[in-house]
Design a protein around this motif. Structure first.
Motif, short mmCIF file in Angstrom:
data_model
loop_
_atom_site.label_atom_id
_atom_site.label_comp_id
_atom_site.label_asym_id
_atom_site.label_seq_id
_atom_site.Cartn_x
_atom_site.Cartn_y
_atom_site.Cartn_z
N TYR A 161 -5.87 7.55 -4.23
CA TYR A 161 -5.99 6.15 -3.81
C TYR A 161 -7.12 5.45 -4.56
O TYR A 161 -7.05 4.26 -4.84
N THR A 191 -4.39 0.55 5.39
CA THR A 191 -4.31 -0.89 5.66
C THR A 191 -4.20 -1.19 7.17
O THR A 191 -3.82 -2.31 7.54
N THR A 241 -2.16 -0.52 9.57
CA THR A 241 -0.89 -0.94 10.20
C THR A 241 -0.80 -0.38 11.62
O THR A 241 -0.33 -1.07 12.52
N ASP A 278 -2.67 10.50 8.91
CA ASP A 278 -1.66 10.02 7.95
C ASP A 278 -2.26 10.21 6.55
O ASP A 278 -2.75 9.27 5.93
N ASP A 296 -11.45 5.40 7.04
CA ASP A 296 -10.82 5.68 5.74
C ASP A 296 -11.95 5.80 4.72
O ASP A 296 -12.98 5.13 4.84
N ILE A 297 -11.74 6.58 3.69
CA ILE A 297 -12.79 6.78 2.69
C ILE A 297 -12.99 5.55 1.80
O ILE A 297 -14.06 5.35 1.25
N SER A 333 -9.30 13.18 -3.36
CA SER A 333 -8.95 13.67 -2.02
C SER A 333 -8.38 15.08 -2.07
O SER A 333 -7.50 15.37 -2.89
N ASP A 361 -15.79 10.23 4.63
CA ASP A 361 -14.87 11.33 4.42
C ASP A 361 -14.42 11.79 5.81
O ASP A 361 -15.21 11.78 6.75
N TYR A 362 -13.16 12.19 5.96
CA TYR A 362 -12.64 12.45 7.31
C TYR A 362 -13.41 13.54 8.06
O TYR A 362 -13.52 13.50 9.28
N MET A 389 -7.22 8.26 8.78
CA MET A 389 -7.06 7.72 7.42
C MET A 389 -6.23 6.45 7.52
O MET A 389 -5.03 6.45 7.28
N ALA A 390 -6.91 5.38 7.88
CA ALA A 390 -6.22 4.20 8.39
C ALA A 390 -5.64 3.30 7.30
O ALA A 390 -4.82 2.43 7.59
N TYR A 407 0.84 -1.20 0.00
CA TYR A 407 0.00 0.00 0.00
C TYR A 407 0.87 1.24 0.00
O TYR A 407 1.80 1.36 0.82
N LYS A 435 2.49 2.51 6.66
CA LYS A 435 3.49 2.79 7.69
C LYS A 435 4.26 1.53 8.09
O LYS A 435 5.03 1.55 9.04
#
Ligand SMILES: C[S@@+](CC[C@H](N)C(=O)[O-])C[C@H]1O[C@@H](n2cnc3c(N)ncnc32)[C@H](O)[C@@H]1O
Length: 453
Positions: free
Chosen positions: A338, A56, A58, A330, A73-74, A369, A309-310, A53-54, A24, A28
């Motif tokens: 994305y 995957t 990690t 992040d 996450d969107i 985004s 959306d955040y 905005m997570a 991805y 991170k």
């Protein structure tokens, strides 16, 4: 100007649990210790971390033993990965009656597809067979791939019987779109065969996707004796495993922004990728994920996992943000969206027979985004700061040098509009970016900003 509060950091060895579902951009994983060790310093056991905005997940997977995660996450695939990594407890394991029933559903769909798409499947079998290497040259395999029909193909698919080409026609696919869950599941066979994946692989993906819905949405809920199984999260585990397969068989560099065309140079590699059995890798991935999850349980859950959306998300979980110890941001740091790079796994999750466009066969109406736009990014970060500083949480943000915001100084300037300069610190780490797809591995600097409440 306020004196810079900057610390240079070194990467420590693997200290925190990791589970990679797919490669991805901006994950991170490679610098997990740099971020997680800081989050550990800022939190006590049981504290809340909001991950805006997570991706995957990690960070959530590494922290779920210590903190309650409120993650978002969107992209829809992110929610599936999050429910798996943060909340799924693989007991009972995916075996016995579950696996047997699943296999039955899989085989039924696969047989049906073998019949419908027999022209394509047979030709591919010939092209990928052992003696094909002497029989067909790279141009013939390329021609087979490039002439293959697909939904919304603009040029005629030459060299195929009419009844085969008609399978991919608008009216037929409309029926799939309208009659949700029409069988046999065929989306990948109709849209992506011979682009990112092979013809047989597309049929296997469709059939596994069908078996997941049938097992988890229909079969399990009707079995009183199996009511203890968390069918929603089992579904997430199985779809995550399928995402893991699509990542493994992808001949590309870890995303789906464009597919590789067959050439003299890559023929052997392409054929090797296309010969891989989706079913076999799928079963391996399920086992691997279950084993990892059993080793990394969490008593701080259930963790909250959302797809918004955040800004909407921050409004919806406002109470959590007020109680949180850390709000972690992040954001995307490059101009690539994305929704374009990961359209294939978004479609795998939604399985909605979307309208597609461009050579990459992207979903239309994809999310754009603000973090990927130079003129919008400062106000997008500003919105996060405004809401985060209302509570008592640290705002922690990752970013990379050379992104839409050029460097740490420019990023700090934005933060200073919302936080006193003395409350902002930045840690830096030299790291190497793979740049997913570009030949050169680029040295860069990772930043971790902390803003004191
Ligand atoms: C750098 S990645 C996060 C990576 C993640 N920390 C990981 O380790 O996998 C940035 C994420 O921001 C998400 N994103 C972009 N715009 C968004 C928005 N407006 N609201 C919510 N999420 C967004 C993307 O989908 C992407 O997953």
């Amino acid at each position: 100007m306020a004196k810079e509060n900057t610390v240079k950091s070194k990467l420590t060895p693997n200290l925190h649990p990791k589970l990679l579902v797919t490669k991805y951009m901006g994950s991170k994983k490679a610098i997990l210790d740099f971020v997680a060790s800081e989050l550990i310093k800022l939190t006590k056991p049981g504290d809340i971390i909001v991950d805006l905005m997570a991706g995957t997940h990690t960070i959530g997977y590494a922290m779920k033993n210590r903190c309650q995660m409120v993650a978002n996450d969107i992209q829809r695939y992110s929610r599936v990965i999050g429910e798996t990594l943060l909340n799924y407890n693989p007991e009972p394991r995916f075996e016995g009656v579950l696996l047997d029933t699943f296999r039955r559903f899989y085989i039924t769909n696969a047989r049906h597809l073998a019949d419908i798409f027999s022209h394509g499947l047979r030709r591919e079998q010939g092209m990928l067979s052992k003696d094909a290497d002497t029989k067909y040259n790279w141009m013939e395999y390329r021609e087979f791939c490039e002439s293959y029909p697909y939904y919304l193909r603009e040029t005629p698919a030459l060299g195929w019987p009419e009844e085969f080409s008609l399978l991919f026609g608008h009216r037929r696919v409309e029926a799939y779109k309208t009659l949700n869950k029409l069988e046999p599941y065929s989306l990948f066979s109709l849209y992506f065969a011979n682009s990112y994946i092979g013809v047989q692989q597309a049929a296997e993906i469709d059939s596994i996707r069908c078996a997941i819905d049938k097992l988890c949405d229909l079969w399990l809920p009707q079995r009183d004796e199996l009511k203890h199984i968390d069918s929603y999260r089992l579904r997430c585990l199985l779809i995550s495993a399928l995402i893991g397969v699509i990542n493994k068989i992808n001949p590309g560099p870890g995303h789906w922004a464009a597919y590789q065309h067959v050439s003299d140079h890559n023929l052997k590699y392409m054929k090797g990728q296309r010969r891989q059995s989706v079913w076999d890798i799928f079963i391996d991935r399920v086992r691997e994920f279950e084993n990892n999850l059993l080793k990394n349980p969490s008593d701080k859950g259930p963790h909250i996992v959302m797809t918004e959306d955040y800004v909407n998300f921050m409004e919806e979980v406002h109470e959590y943000i007020r109680q949180a110890r850390v709000v972690y941001l992040d954001p995307p740091y490059s101009q690539g969206h994305y929704s374009r790079f990961y359209h294939l796994i978004e479609t795998l999750v939604l399985y909605d027979y979307p309208e597609i466009a461009f050579a990459g066969r992207y979903r239309v109406n994809r999310h754009q985004s603000p973090f990927a736009h130079k003129e919008k990014v400062a106000s997008a970060i500003g919105k996060v700061c405004e809401i985060a500083r209302e509570g008592n949480a640290w705002l922690v943000s990752s970013y990379s040098r050379g992104g839409v915001i050029a460097d740490d100084k420019a990023f700090r300037k934005i933060l200073e509009e919302y936080y006193p300069a003395k409350n902002i610190t930045v840690k830096k780490l030299l790291s190497v970016h793979s740049k997913l797809g570009q030949a050169n591995r680029m040295q860069t600097e990772e930043y971790l900003f902390k803003c004191k409440p």
